[in-house]
Design a protein around this motif. Structure first.
Motif, PDB file in Angstrom:
ATOM      1  N   MET A  79     -33.639 -51.550 -25.964  1.00 27.30           N
ATOM      2  CA  MET A  79     -33.189 -52.817 -25.423  1.00 27.30           C
ATOM      3  C   MET A  79     -31.824 -53.165 -26.030  1.00 27.30           C
ATOM      4  O   MET A  79     -31.619 -53.093 -27.230  1.00 27.30           O
ATOM      5  CB  MET A  79     -34.200 -53.914 -25.777  1.00 27.30           C
ATOM      6  N   ILE A  80     -30.892 -53.557 -25.183  1.00 27.22           N
ATOM      7  CA  ILE A  80     -29.561 -53.935 -25.624  1.00 27.22           C
ATOM      8  C   ILE A  80     -29.550 -55.428 -25.939  1.00 27.22           C
ATOM      9  O   ILE A  80     -30.018 -56.254 -25.150  1.00 27.22           O
ATOM     10  CB  ILE A  80     -28.515 -53.615 -24.547  1.00 27.22           C
ATOM     11  N   MET A  81     -29.021 -55.736 -27.110  1.00 23.86           N
ATOM     12  CA  MET A  81     -28.941 -57.137 -27.523  1.00 23.86           C
ATOM     13  C   MET A  81     -27.777 -57.813 -26.798  1.00 23.86           C
ATOM     14  O   MET A  81     -26.726 -57.210 -26.628  1.00 23.86           O
ATOM     15  CB  MET A  81     -28.711 -57.228 -29.033  1.00 23.86           C
ATOM     16  N   PRO A  82     -27.960 -59.062 -26.367  1.00 22.54           N
ATOM     17  CA  PRO A  82     -26.829 -59.804 -25.805  1.00 22.54           C
ATOM     18  C   PRO A  82     -25.727 -59.918 -26.851  1.00 22.54           C
ATOM     19  O   PRO A  82     -25.995 -60.034 -28.046  1.00 22.54           O
ATOM     20  CB  PRO A  82     -27.417 -61.179 -25.502  1.00 22.54           C
ATOM     21  N   ARG A  83     -24.475 -59.863 -26.402  1.00 20.42           N
ATOM     22  CA  ARG A  83     -23.334 -59.859 -27.313  1.00 20.42           C
ATOM     23  C   ARG A  83     -22.279 -60.852 -26.821  1.00 20.42           C
ATOM     24  O   ARG A  83     -21.979 -60.915 -25.647  1.00 20.42           O
ATOM     25  CB  ARG A  83     -22.758 -58.452 -27.373  1.00 20.42           C
ATOM     26  N   LEU A  84     -21.721 -61.604 -27.778  1.00 15.03           N
ATOM     27  CA  LEU A  84     -20.641 -62.554 -27.498  1.00 15.03           C
ATOM     28  C   LEU A  84     -19.416 -62.163 -28.307  1.00 15.03           C
ATOM     29  O   LEU A  84     -19.544 -61.653 -29.423  1.00 15.03           O
ATOM     30  CB  LEU A  84     -21.062 -63.977 -27.863  1.00 15.03           C
ATOM     31  N   TYR A  85     -18.229 -62.450 -27.760  1.00 12.88           N
ATOM     32  CA  TYR A  85     -16.965 -62.126 -28.423  1.00 12.88           C
ATOM     33  C   TYR A  85     -16.088 -63.365 -28.500  1.00 12.88           C
ATOM     34  O   TYR A  85     -15.966 -64.113 -27.520  1.00 12.88           O
ATOM     35  CB  TYR A  85     -16.201 -61.057 -27.628  1.00 12.88           C
ATOM     36  N   ILE A  86     -15.435 -63.549 -29.646  1.00 10.49           N
ATOM     37  CA  ILE A  86     -14.522 -64.671 -29.853  1.00 10.49           C
ATOM     38  C   ILE A  86     -13.269 -64.124 -30.521  1.00 10.49           C
ATOM     39  O   ILE A  86     -13.364 -63.405 -31.525  1.00 10.49           O
ATOM     40  CB  ILE A  86     -15.166 -65.742 -30.766  1.00 10.49           C
ATOM     41  N   LYS A  87     -12.106 -64.442 -29.978  1.00 11.33           N
ATOM     42  CA  LYS A  87     -10.848 -64.020 -30.598  1.00 11.33           C
ATOM     43  C   LYS A  87     -10.618 -64.857 -31.846  1.00 11.33           C
ATOM     44  O   LYS A  87     -10.566 -66.081 -31.784  1.00 11.33           O
ATOM     45  CB  LYS A  87      -9.686 -64.183 -29.630  1.00 11.33           C
ATOM     46  N   ALA A  88     -10.481 -64.190 -32.977  1.00 10.59           N
ATOM     47  CA  ALA A  88     -10.335 -64.892 -34.254  1.00 10.59           C
ATOM     48  C   ALA A  88      -9.111 -65.792 -34.270  1.00 10.59           C
ATOM     49  O   ALA A  88      -9.180 -66.925 -34.752  1.00 10.59           O
ATOM     50  CB  ALA A  88     -10.267 -63.886 -35.401  1.00 10.59           C
ATOM     51  N   LYS A  89      -7.991 -65.342 -33.724  1.00 11.74           N
ATOM     52  CA  LYS A  89      -6.775 -66.160 -33.766  1.00 11.74           C
ATOM     53  C   LYS A  89      -6.931 -67.437 -32.940  1.00 11.74           C
ATOM     54  O   LYS A  89      -6.375 -68.466 -33.285  1.00 11.74           O
ATOM     55  CB  LYS A  89      -5.551 -65.368 -33.320  1.00 11.74           C
ATOM     56  N   ASP A  90      -7.703 -67.380 -31.857  1.00 13.44           N
ATOM     57  CA  ASP A  90      -7.942 -68.584 -31.060  1.00 13.44           C
ATOM     58  C   ASP A  90      -8.679 -69.641 -31.877  1.00 13.44           C
ATOM     59  O   ASP A  90      -8.421 -70.826 -31.764  1.00 13.44           O
ATOM     60  CB  ASP A  90      -8.745 -68.274 -29.797  1.00 13.44           C
ATOM     61  N   VAL A 102     -11.725 -72.849 -27.782  1.00 17.00           N
ATOM     62  CA  VAL A 102     -12.017 -71.453 -28.070  1.00 17.00           C
ATOM     63  C   VAL A 102     -12.885 -70.890 -26.950  1.00 17.00           C
ATOM     64  O   VAL A 102     -13.926 -71.465 -26.634  1.00 17.00           O
ATOM     65  CB  VAL A 102     -12.753 -71.308 -29.424  1.00 17.00           C
ATOM     66  N   LYS A 103     -12.447 -69.783 -26.366  1.00 21.25           N
ATOM     67  CA  LYS A 103     -13.206 -69.136 -25.302  1.00 21.25           C
ATOM     68  C   LYS A 103     -14.177 -68.131 -25.914  1.00 21.25           C
ATOM     69  O   LYS A 103     -13.855 -67.442 -26.874  1.00 21.25           O
ATOM     70  CB  LYS A 103     -12.268 -68.405 -24.343  1.00 21.25           C
ATOM     71  N   VAL A 104     -15.358 -68.045 -25.303  1.00 17.12           N
ATOM     72  CA  VAL A 104     -16.382 -67.098 -25.726  1.00 17.12           C
ATOM     73  C   VAL A 104     -16.660 -66.182 -24.541  1.00 17.12           C
ATOM     74  O   VAL A 104     -16.942 -66.659 -23.439  1.00 17.12           O
ATOM     75  CB  VAL A 104     -17.672 -67.832 -26.161  1.00 17.12           C
ATOM     76  N   PHE A 105     -16.589 -64.859 -24.789  1.00 13.96           N
ATOM     77  CA  PHE A 105     -16.739 -63.874 -23.730  1.00 13.96           C
ATOM     78  C   PHE A 105     -18.045 -63.114 -23.879  1.00 13.96           C
ATOM     79  O   PHE A 105     -18.568 -62.971 -24.985  1.00 13.96           O
ATOM     80  CB  PHE A 105     -15.574 -62.871 -23.790  1.00 13.96           C
ATOM     81  N   ASP A 106     -18.547 -62.571 -22.752  1.00 12.35           N
ATOM     82  CA  ASP A 106     -19.723 -61.704 -22.804  1.00 12.35           C
ATOM     83  C   ASP A 106     -19.281 -60.253 -22.890  1.00 12.35           C
ATOM     84  O   ASP A 106     -18.086 -59.965 -23.002  1.00 12.35           O
ATOM     85  CB  ASP A 106     -20.659 -61.962 -21.618  1.00 12.35           C
ATOM     86  N   ILE A 144     -17.805 -60.889 -33.382  1.00  9.40           N
ATOM     87  CA  ILE A 144     -18.803 -60.359 -32.463  1.00  9.40           C
ATOM     88  C   ILE A 144     -20.172 -60.874 -32.902  1.00  9.40           C
ATOM     89  O   ILE A 144     -20.555 -60.707 -34.058  1.00  9.40           O
ATOM     90  CB  ILE A 144     -18.783 -58.821 -32.450  1.00  9.40           C
ATOM     91  N   ILE A 145     -20.875 -61.499 -31.978  1.00  6.92           N
ATOM     92  CA  ILE A 145     -22.199 -62.056 -32.265  1.00  6.92           C
ATOM     93  C   ILE A 145     -23.223 -61.315 -31.416  1.00  6.92           C
ATOM     94  O   ILE A 145     -23.203 -61.394 -30.195  1.00  6.92           O
ATOM     95  CB  ILE A 145     -22.254 -63.573 -31.950  1.00  6.92           C
ATOM     96  N   ASP A 146     -24.114 -60.565 -32.073  1.00 10.81           N
ATOM     97  CA  ASP A 146     -25.233 -59.897 -31.401  1.00 10.81           C
ATOM     98  C   ASP A 146     -26.471 -60.752 -31.610  1.00 10.81           C
ATOM     99  O   ASP A 146     -26.772 -61.143 -32.741  1.00 10.81           O
ATOM    100  CB  ASP A 146     -25.482 -58.510 -32.003  1.00 10.81           C
ATOM    101  N   VAL A 147     -27.180 -61.004 -30.526  1.00 10.48           N
ATOM    102  CA  VAL A 147     -28.354 -61.881 -30.582  1.00 10.48           C
ATOM    103  C   VAL A 147     -29.584 -61.091 -30.132  1.00 10.48           C
ATOM    104  O   VAL A 147     -29.505 -60.276 -29.203  1.00 10.48           O
ATOM    105  CB  VAL A 147     -28.156 -63.120 -29.683  1.00 10.48           C
ATOM    106  N   ASP A 148     -30.707 -61.338 -30.774  1.00 11.67           N
ATOM    107  CA  ASP A 148     -31.935 -60.601 -30.509  1.00 11.67           C
ATOM    108  C   ASP A 148     -32.449 -60.789 -29.080  1.00 11.67           C
ATOM    109  O   ASP A 148     -32.921 -59.862 -28.467  1.00 11.67           O
ATOM    110  CB  ASP A 148     -33.014 -61.021 -31.515  1.00 11.67           C
TER     111      ASP A 148
END
Length: 169
Positions: free
Chosen positions: A1-12, A19-23, A141-145
């Motif tokens: 199973m692949i964990m959902p993942r979010l991305y945030i640009k540190a400089k933003d 701040v934008k959050v991407f999938d 990068i945020i990986d969530v269960d």
């Protein structure tokens, strides 16, 4: 199973009030905005492309001049504050699950566990966010269960960010 993942640009996060959050496809799924009108520090979480607030992080009085932050998303909420009795980076988390932070939350390199189960992993590294070609940047990068915990995990990650950012101001 692949964990959902979010991305945030540190400089933003350091340079902008929004701040934008991407999938994992590079699509903006949330955006966060500092609310200057609120008493204390408040970060609102919105669904991308809307003005629908779906979560927040709010500064609260932790007693004895200590900061505490409330984090909430939909029907879930909790609080987090630094454990001042410990010499180490340790947090008191009040949430309906027993979450423990392992690692360094100040530099976005930690995991959150309940018992022996990892519910969230956060890391900072140079990374090209999918769909954001030619844009190599330091990325959080945020990986969530589980998919159902993505929003509360995002709120929690930003409550730790706010706690560590504002604790000495």
């Amino acid at each position: 199973m692949i964990m959902p993942r979010l991305y945030i640009k540190a400089k933003d996060l350091e340079e902008s009030d929004v701040v934008k959050v991407f999938d994992d496809k590079g699509k903006e799924v949330y955006y966060l905005k500092d609310d200057f009108i609120a008493t204390g520090h408040r970060i609102k979480i919105f669904l991308a492309g809307t003005i629908s607030e779906c979560g927040y992080v709010q500064e609260k009085d932790g007693g004895n001049g200590r900061l505490k932050f409330e984090f909430a998303a939909r029907d879930k909420f909790g609080t987090v504050q630094r454990d001042w009795m410990s010499r180490f980076q340790k947090y008191d988390i009040a949430y309906d699950e027993d979450w423990v932070v392992k690692g360094d939350a100040v530099i976005w390199d930690y995991s959150v566990v309940t018992g022996s189960i990892e519910v969230m992993k956060v890391e900072s590294k140079p990374y090209i966010i999918p769909g954001q070609a030619l844009n190599m940047t330091d990325t959080y990068i945020i990986d969530v269960d589980s998919e159902s915990d993505v929003l509360i995990s995002l709120a929690f990650a930003f409550s730790l960010y706010a706690l560590n950012k504002y604790q000495y101001q």
